[in-house]
Design a protein around this motif. Structure first.
Motif, short mmCIF file in Angstrom:
data_model
loop_
_atom_site.label_atom_id
_atom_site.label_comp_id
_atom_site.label_asym_id
_atom_site.label_seq_id
_atom_site.Cartn_x
_atom_site.Cartn_y
_atom_site.Cartn_z
N TRP A 116 -41.28 -2.37 72.58
CA TRP A 116 -40.55 -2.64 73.82
C TRP A 116 -41.55 -3.18 74.84
CZ3 TRP A 116 -35.26 -1.48 73.79
CH2 TRP A 116 -34.57 -1.77 74.97
N LEU A 123 -42.63 0.69 83.76
CA LEU A 123 -43.28 1.90 83.23
C LEU A 123 -43.14 3.06 84.22
CD1 LEU A 123 -45.10 3.40 81.20
CD2 LEU A 123 -47.07 2.49 82.45
N LEU A 126 -39.84 4.79 83.98
CA LEU A 126 -39.42 5.24 82.65
C LEU A 126 -38.82 6.64 82.64
CD1 LEU A 126 -39.30 4.41 79.66
CD2 LEU A 126 -41.62 5.32 79.39
N TRP A 132 -35.18 9.43 77.95
CA TRP A 132 -36.36 8.59 77.80
C TRP A 132 -37.34 9.09 76.75
CZ3 TRP A 132 -41.62 9.41 79.09
CH2 TRP A 132 -41.92 10.62 79.72
N THR A 136 -38.80 6.85 73.55
CA THR A 136 -40.19 6.58 73.20
C THR A 136 -40.52 6.98 71.77
OG1 THR A 136 -41.00 8.73 74.03
CG2 THR A 136 -40.92 6.89 75.60
N ASN A 140 -42.42 1.54 69.94
CA ASN A 140 -43.68 1.47 70.65
C ASN A 140 -43.43 0.77 71.98
OD1 ASN A 140 -45.52 2.68 68.77
ND2 ASN A 140 -45.36 0.84 67.50
N ILE A 141 -44.38 0.89 72.89
CA ILE A 141 -44.26 0.24 74.20
C ILE A 141 -45.54 -0.54 74.49
CG2 ILE A 141 -44.04 0.60 76.69
CD1 ILE A 141 -42.46 3.13 76.11
N VAL A 143 -47.20 -2.61 77.77
CA VAL A 143 -47.03 -2.73 79.21
C VAL A 143 -47.98 -3.78 79.77
CG1 VAL A 143 -47.07 -1.50 81.42
CG2 VAL A 143 -46.45 -0.27 79.32
N SER A 179 -43.62 3.38 65.68
CA SER A 179 -43.04 3.88 66.94
C SER A 179 -43.94 4.96 67.52
CB SER A 179 -41.63 4.45 66.69
OG SER A 179 -41.70 5.54 65.78
N ILE A 182 -48.05 3.80 72.96
CA ILE A 182 -48.01 2.90 74.11
C ILE A 182 -49.37 2.22 74.27
CG2 ILE A 182 -48.58 4.82 75.68
CD1 ILE A 182 -46.92 3.36 77.84
#
Length: 229
Positions: A116, A123, A126, A132, A136, A140-141, A143, A179, A182
């Motif tokens: 994502w 962020l 979030l 949320w 997560t 994965n995130i 930023v 997943s 971050i």
């Protein structure tokens, strides 16, 4: 063995989509070696309040922006495929990211690397997202930083704990996990917002908006339909 797919997901209201969105998408497509990048306009953006352009119009604007994004990838020799996904536009009720993440996980499978993509401002919000923590765990995130956002000084306790326990240092480290992790990229700073662009389009300076701010195909539709006046 087949290498798991790397799917980037850039969600948003896209009211309208702008060059900042495309720069973020391009940066992460290249940096993360994405196989596919999905632009996902929200159907009912529950945190945005009233006066949102209709979902189908925003989807049309995002499709147009996708044309410019695909052309940029071609010019830059980025092999990432671009897709505009109706998953939230076609789903009834509030557009919760958790529902989208669950649906995409089912679509692409347990081993796909779903990433994502978001800016530092997203962020910080979030913890206000629906379920949320579960979100997560599904993705994965990645930023991107943003001017004037010192995210480390503004994190609430729960988000700070999440980052401490799940942050990877290098972009390539996200490839190890489908997943739950971050990565915060400190090298990309984008200072455009849809809110500011709507105000500009609504003002007497509307004619000064150009393709340096809004993708050319999107701007063409905005002018043709007389949006944001």
């Amino acid at each position: 063995m087949n290498t798991p797919q790397k799917i980037g997901i850039l969600g948003g209201t896209f009211d309208p989509p702008h060059i900042g969105h495309l720069k973020l998408a391009t940066h992460f497509a290249k940096t993360l070696n994405l196989d596919t990048l999905l632009l996902v306009p929200s159907g009912e953006p529950w945190q945005k309040g009233a006066h949102i352009t209709s979902a189908n119009i925003r989807y049309q604007l995002t499709e147009a922006a996708g044309i410019d994004l695909a052309r940029a990838f071609l010019y830059l020799k980025i092999p990432t495929q671009v897709g505009i996904d109706r998953i939230e536009v076609d789903r009834a009720g509030p557009s919760y990211a958790i529902d989208t993440a669950q649906a995409l996980r089912e679509r692409f499978g347990a081993t796909a690397n779903l990433i994502w993509l978001m800016g530092a401002d997203s962020l910080l919000t979030l913890p206000s997202w629906h379920r949320w923590i579960e979100f997560t765990q599904l993705i994965n995130i990645a930023v991107a930083s943003r001017p004037n956002y010192q995210h480390t000084a503004q994190l609430d306790t729960a988000l700070s704990a999440y980052i401490t326990g799940h942050q990877v240092i290098e972009a390539k480290d996200l490839e190890k996990y489908p997943s739950g992790h971050i990565w915060i990229d400190e090298h990309l700073a984008i200072n455009l917002s849809s809110t500011d662009l709507r105000k500009h389009l609504h003002s007497s300076a509307r004619g000064s908006i150009d393709a340096e701010q809004i993708p050319s195909h999107t701007l063409e539709i905005i002018n043709k339909l007389g949006l944001y006046q």
